[in-house]
Scaffold this motif. Structure first.
Motif, PDB file in Angstrom:
ATOM      1  N   LYS A 199     -50.157  -0.132  -2.198  1.00  0.00           N
ATOM      2  CA  LYS A 199     -50.144  -1.010  -1.028  1.00  0.00           C
ATOM      3  C   LYS A 199     -48.721  -1.489  -0.762  1.00  0.00           C
ATOM      4  CE  LYS A 199     -54.693  -1.170  -0.515  1.00  0.00           C
ATOM      5  NZ  LYS A 199     -55.378  -0.673   0.707  1.00  0.00           N
ATOM      6  N   PRO A 200     -48.456  -1.970   0.445  1.00  0.00           N
ATOM      7  CA  PRO A 200     -47.130  -2.542   0.731  1.00  0.00           C
ATOM      8  C   PRO A 200     -46.865  -3.761  -0.157  1.00  0.00           C
ATOM      9  CG  PRO A 200     -48.355  -2.129   2.758  1.00  0.00           C
ATOM     10  CD  PRO A 200     -49.321  -1.938   1.627  1.00  0.00           C
ATOM     11  N   LEU A 201     -45.602  -4.094  -0.341  1.00  0.00           N
ATOM     12  CA  LEU A 201     -45.216  -5.248  -1.149  1.00  0.00           C
ATOM     13  C   LEU A 201     -45.921  -6.510  -0.653  1.00  0.00           C
ATOM     14  CD1 LEU A 201     -43.260  -6.280  -3.408  1.00  0.00           C
ATOM     15  CD2 LEU A 201     -41.632  -6.770  -1.569  1.00  0.00           C
ATOM     16  N   ASN A 202     -46.486  -7.269  -1.596  1.00  0.00           N
ATOM     17  CA  ASN A 202     -47.172  -8.539  -1.308  1.00  0.00           C
ATOM     18  C   ASN A 202     -48.400  -8.368  -0.407  1.00  0.00           C
ATOM     19  OD1 ASN A 202     -45.432 -10.203  -2.842  1.00  0.00           O
ATOM     20  ND2 ASN A 202     -43.943 -10.221  -1.162  1.00  0.00           N
ATOM     21  N   PHE A 203     -49.024  -7.197  -0.450  1.00  0.00           N
ATOM     22  CA  PHE A 203     -50.193  -6.945   0.392  1.00  0.00           C
ATOM     23  C   PHE A 203     -51.302  -7.962   0.151  1.00  0.00           C
ATOM     24  CE2 PHE A 203     -54.462  -5.152   0.737  1.00  0.00           C
ATOM     25  CZ  PHE A 203     -54.489  -4.742   2.052  1.00  0.00           C
ATOM     26  N   SER A 204     -51.602  -8.243  -1.111  1.00  0.00           N
ATOM     27  CA  SER A 204     -52.720  -9.142  -1.426  1.00  0.00           C
ATOM     28  C   SER A 204     -52.508 -10.553  -0.880  1.00  0.00           C
ATOM     29  CB  SER A 204     -52.969  -9.183  -2.934  1.00  0.00           C
ATOM     30  OG  SER A 204     -53.884 -10.195  -3.275  1.00  0.00           O
ATOM     31  N   PRO A 205     -51.403 -11.240  -1.220  1.00  0.00           N
ATOM     32  CA  PRO A 205     -51.238 -12.595  -0.688  1.00  0.00           C
ATOM     33  C   PRO A 205     -51.044 -12.637   0.822  1.00  0.00           C
ATOM     34  CG  PRO A 205     -49.287 -11.936  -1.921  1.00  0.00           C
ATOM     35  CD  PRO A 205     -50.336 -10.918  -2.194  1.00  0.00           C
ATOM     36  N   MET A 206     -50.425 -11.599   1.390  1.00  0.00           N
ATOM     37  CA  MET A 206     -50.206 -11.606   2.835  1.00  0.00           C
ATOM     38  C   MET A 206     -51.492 -11.314   3.603  1.00  0.00           C
ATOM     39  SD  MET A 206     -46.411  -9.881   3.147  1.00  0.00           S
ATOM     40  CE  MET A 206     -46.231 -10.216   4.896  1.00  0.00           C
ATOM     41  N   SER A 207     -52.462 -10.713   2.924  1.00  0.00           N
ATOM     42  CA  SER A 207     -53.731 -10.397   3.577  1.00  0.00           C
ATOM     43  C   SER A 207     -54.762 -11.502   3.432  1.00  0.00           C
ATOM     44  CB  SER A 207     -54.317  -9.099   3.008  1.00  0.00           C
ATOM     45  OG  SER A 207     -53.473  -7.997   3.259  1.00  0.00           O
TER      46      SER A 207
END
Length: 368
Positions: A199-207
């Motif tokens: 996934k792109p960098l920081n995908f989890s917190p940004m999503s």
């Protein structure tokens, strides 16, 4: 119906007096791998929850130089995970900090990283100092900042490191290793090489970190939170706002739980975490409850009275509250708030219907 407590001479408790004939009987049972229940019943069925741990405080200023020294003595490759673990005086046999919870302090230098690995034990991190730290959880790379809370749920591939241009990072590692080992269910595996980033960098917190918002097009079928990092930059303002419109708990001040944004439940199946704010000069009332807790001071200074003894803490100090031990908290500043991070085994306690709570009969404890 009236309840009788704390008297083992009452009807319903084991009251058998030993005789030579009974002693011979017990030995015969023992030879066959058996025993008489009444010889152990009062011990294994206590009148109320009985903690196996004792309250403890680990001062960061005493441990920090030793944590940093570990980075001079061993490499991450040699150690697997370069951690100074914190052990309860009464739980050394299972390497637990309190109850069935483990915790330690890990250090990683710029350019260093751990190998990717996974285990049935669930893990969490609370970032204490440094810059440029990151974690990779199941192919999701996430950058870390001080006071961020991070989860690495059971059986997820994970690794940690610090970017070349960063600063030495130190964080607290909390795991349920003692619990999973007690259930004889733990395992461990090492990934061959580095995880591919999926996934792109920081995908989890940004999503998933938008309050009250979740992605409409993303399917999540795991039993743990899809939000792997809970940012202090969002958590602290949330506490401040809640404090403006809520009185809070008389026992914990303004207490907020980290949650799975999809369910509102705990972040993982076996461990949960919370952040609480004590207003200036706040002194909470004392209570006790089932569930073991490990605390770290994230902001401010104060003390807690645990089991009648005072434990003074300031930023980065770690302390524990065993199950069913009276405790209360005090913010020593009359101008600034204090914040305490904690992680605990409440997901297990609650899901098994074992949670109970009791207020101190006098409101607060007398200090020994």
């Amino acid at each position: 119906m009236e309840e009788t407590k704390y008297d083992d001479t009452v009807y319903g408790r084991a009251r058998v007096q030993t005789t030579p004939e009974l002693e011979a009987y017990y030995k015969e049972l023992e030879s066959l791998g058996a025993g008489a229940l009444w010889t152990v019943a009062n011990d294994i069925e206590p009148w109320e929850p009985r903690p196996s741990s004792v309250p403890m405080l680990w001062k960061y200023e005493d441990l920090r130089h030793l944590v940093l020294k570990s980075s001079e003595l061993v490499t991450p490759e040699q150690a697997g995970r370069r951690v100074v673990y914190l052990v309860n005086d009464k739980r050394r046999d299972v390497s637990a900090a309190v109850g069935w919870l483990y915790t330690g302090i890990q250090v990683t230098r710029p350019g260093e990283s751990t190998s990717a690995h996974r285990h049935k034990a669930s893990a969490l991190r609370f970032i204490m100092e440094g810059e440029g730290g990151y974690t990779v959880v199941d192919g999701n790379k996430i950058m870390l900042e001080v006071n961020d809370f991070v989860i690495t749920p059971n059986s997820t591939w994970h690794e940690h490191g610090v970017e070349e241009g960063g600063k030495t990072c130190i964080w607290q590692d909390g795991l349920d290793i003692p619990l999973v080992n007690a259930l004889e269910a733990n395992d461990y595996a090492v990934f061959d090489g580095k995880q591919p980033l999926e996934k792109p960098l920081n995908f989890s917190p940004m999503s998933y970190s938008g309050a009250g918002l979740i992605p409409a097009d993303h399917v999540w079928d795991k039993p743990y939170s899809p939000l792997f990092k809970y940012s202090w930059k969002q958590v602290y303002p949330a506490l401040q706002q809640a404090a403006q419109v809520n009185e809070g708990s008389p026992y914990d001040g303004v207490l907020m739980h980290y949650t799975n944004p999809l369910t509102g439940g705990h972040v993982m199946q076996t461990m949960g975490a919370s952040m609480q704010m004590l207003r200036p000069s706040e002194h909470t009332l004392a209570h006790k409850h089932t569930g073991s807790f490990v605390y770290q001071c994230a902001k401010g200074k104060g003390y807690s009275i645990i089991g009648g003894k005072r434990y003074d803490w300031k930023e980065r100090d770690i302390f524990c509250v065993p199950s069913w031990v009276y405790h209360e908290h005090v913010n020593l500043s009359d101008t600034e708030d204090a914040c305490l991070f904690s992680f605990h085994d409440l997901p297990v306690i609650e899901s098994l219907g074992l949670y109970q709570e009791e207020a101190h009969p006098e409101g607060r404890q007398k200090v020994e």
